[in-house]
Design a protein around this motif. Structure first.
Motif: not given
Length: 563
Positions: A58-77, A96-103
């Protein structure tokens, strides 16, 4: 050596199947194969399994949500995201942020059945499918599909989970309704093909849903497990008809619903999304579908009530699905599938089949040459005039005249006869009454009590009743109070009923004494203005009923206005 050869043959077969999907980005199967192999061969087991998972963002939620997505990308691919509510610029920046973090570049999806506005503010909205189902010009539906595809492209979205190809043969269906193109399998198929061809010509993958058919259910799979009790023969003849035709046209994906279908799956109350006979034996083997197979959202009660997170994901993969959509616990899902692989419950052949198909899909949408979204001018690009032009054209082509006894319509602009207006329903009618008054003398009597109104209309030659519904997606019948008033008024006064809601609103009404009935489907400004033009004979109503109201007004009903 035999395993390597077998895997290579599987890859060629999968990529050849994916290559038929029309996209802007394909540069040949050989190049695609090399890219897919180069990615797959460098991935760990966990990374491969991560490709199967597509989580909600979602793009209407708190930074905690985007942080959780970021972790799923970097830690769980994880392999992809399906975006829900938010705004276009916020979503683009997060993408753009999420794509830059994804292998491996993420596949980005959205539920945009009637355009990006289904999920994102400040974007274009198109009519519901049921409204499009009333249009006879399928090329207009194709143009809408293409424009939605171009809007998705601009947003860095690679797959739109549309079209809905369910055949809505149950007017009481609580979850499909106006999301369907109607109740006629041929019309639903033609519209679905046109939409798919348009959207995929813009380089965005289409995904037909909800397999094997959610159109004749009485409950909502978001809340429970609906039952489809039809015979296998009936399902093959009706529900599967659009799919078989779309497969020949190269639709990129299919979404499998959460349904109880006893005549296709013998295990009692096993959701279709978890059924090997439905996903693998029917969809993949009997119907020969080679594209991407997505589960419907795994957080929906139709599935999640059956198994726990992780276990449900494993069951869905074992059934034959490629992508596990909206998984509730991605780490647990990945762990369960890795464990099954290590226990030899999942073969390398099975895993490679889905992962390489997903990678081929990513190649087809240009992710082999990924570039971030340019946010400069994004809102302007998503608000081009073409969106409004297509929207208005769709409404104009959809509005349907189903009755005009005695040639009540068109009304004359130059007449001494008196016309009253009555507004019913919970939606606004300002655009409609204003458009009517611009064309002829109309007296609004909507504020009168029922007794006053019935007395007042005796001095009028006719009455125009506008039934305006606030939420045009609702398919329930007109309220008993409004129904009784319409029937009382029409007994003694020539009546024109203009309906700014789905045709299903009329399903419990006695329409015998209503002289003229115009169905405009949606309560939007264009529909209100064009309906006024039709009532005064400035333009013709050319749509056809996409679904029946009664035996008197069956599917495809329409009449020409007597001039």
């Amino acid at each position: 050596m035999k395993n390597i050869l077998l895997t290579s043959l599987i890859v060629v077969f999968v990529l050849a199947s994916c290559a038929k999907i029309p996209t802007k980005h394909s540069t040949g199967t050989d190049h695609q194969t090399r890219w897919v192999d180069s990615i797959y061969n460098t991935m760990s087991l966990k990374e491969k399994v991560g490709q199967l998972v597509m989580v909600a963002a979602y793009s209407n939620r708190s930074p905690a949500h985007s942080d959780s997505i970021q972790k799923l990308i970097t830690d769980h691919h994880i392999g992809g995201l399906i975006f829900f509510q938010g705004g276009p610029v916020r979503q683009a920046n997060l993408t753009n942020q999420y794509q830059s973090s994804s292998k491996v570049p993420l596949m980005i999806g959205i539920d945009g059945e009637w355009g990006l506005n289904m999920r994102l503010d400040s974007t274009a909205r198109y009519p519901y499918n049921m409204t499009l189902g009333a249009i006879k010009d399928n090329d207009l539906v194709r143009q809408i599909g293409k424009q939605i595809g171009e809007d998705c492209q601009r947003m860095g979205i690679h797959i739109n989970f549309a079209p809905v190809v369910d055949i809505n043969t149950n007017s009481e269906n609580p979850v499909i309704g106006v999301r369907s193109y109607g109740e006629d399998k041929f019309n639903v198929t033609e519209k679905s093909i046109a939409f798919t061809e348009g959207m995929q010509s813009a380089g965005v993958l289409a995904c037909a849903k909800h397999f094997p058919g959610h159109g004749d259910t009485a409950t909502d799979s978001h809340k429970t497990l609906p039952t489809v009790a039809f015979s296998a023969e009936r399902i093959d003849s009706v529900e599967l008809y659009p799919y078989k035709n779309l497969f020949r046209k190269g639709v990129a994906g299919v979404m499998v619903a959460h349904l109880n279908v006893p005549n296709l799956e013998s295990q009692e109350n096993l959701p279709s999304s978890l059924s090997y006979p439905i996903v693998t034996e029917l969809l993949k083997e009997k119907l020969g579908f080679k594209g991407l197979i997505f589960t419907d959202a795994l957080n929906m009660k139709g599935a999640s009530n059956y198994k726990q997170p992780g276990d449900i994901d494993l069951a869905a993969f074992m059934a034959g699905n490629d992508v596990l959509l909206f998984t509730e616990d991605a780490p647990k899902a990945i762990s369960k599938i890795v464990e099954a692989y290590n226990n030899n419950d999942i073969t390398e052949e099975r895993l490679a089949h889905s992962v390489k198909k997903i990678l081929a899909g990513k190649y087809n949408v240009g992710l082999n040459d990924y570039a971030p979204i340019d946010t400069e001018g994004l809102l302007e690009d998503l608000s081009k005039d073409v969106n409004g032009i297509l929207y208005k054209a769709a409404i104009k082509n959809a509005i349907t005249l189903i009755k005009n006894d005695g040639g009540v319509l068109p009304l004359s602009k130059n007449t001494k006869e008196k016309t009253a207006f009555l507004k019913l329903g919970d939606g606004t009618s300002d655009s409609f009454i204003n458009a009517l008054k611009q064309r002829g003398p109309i007296t609004d009597i909507s504020t009168l009590s029922k007794e006053e109104l019935l007395e007042a209309i005796q001095s009028y030659d006719r009455i125009v009743i506008g039934y305006h519904r606030k939420n045009s997606r609702l398919t329930h019948a007109i309220s008993g109070t409004d129904r009784d008033l319409i029937e009382a008024v029409s007994k003694n006064t020539k009546t024109v009923l203009a309906l700014f809601a789905t045709q299903y609103s009329l399903k419990e009404m006695n329409l015998e004494t209503v002289e003229s009935i115009l169905i405009s489907y949606e309560n939007v400004e264009d529909a209100n203005t064009i309906s006024a033009e039709i009532i005064f004979g400035e333009t013709e109503a050319i749509g056809e009923l996409p679904a029946s109201i009664s035996e008197t007004f069956p599917v495809h009903s329409r009449i020409n206005m007597a001039k």
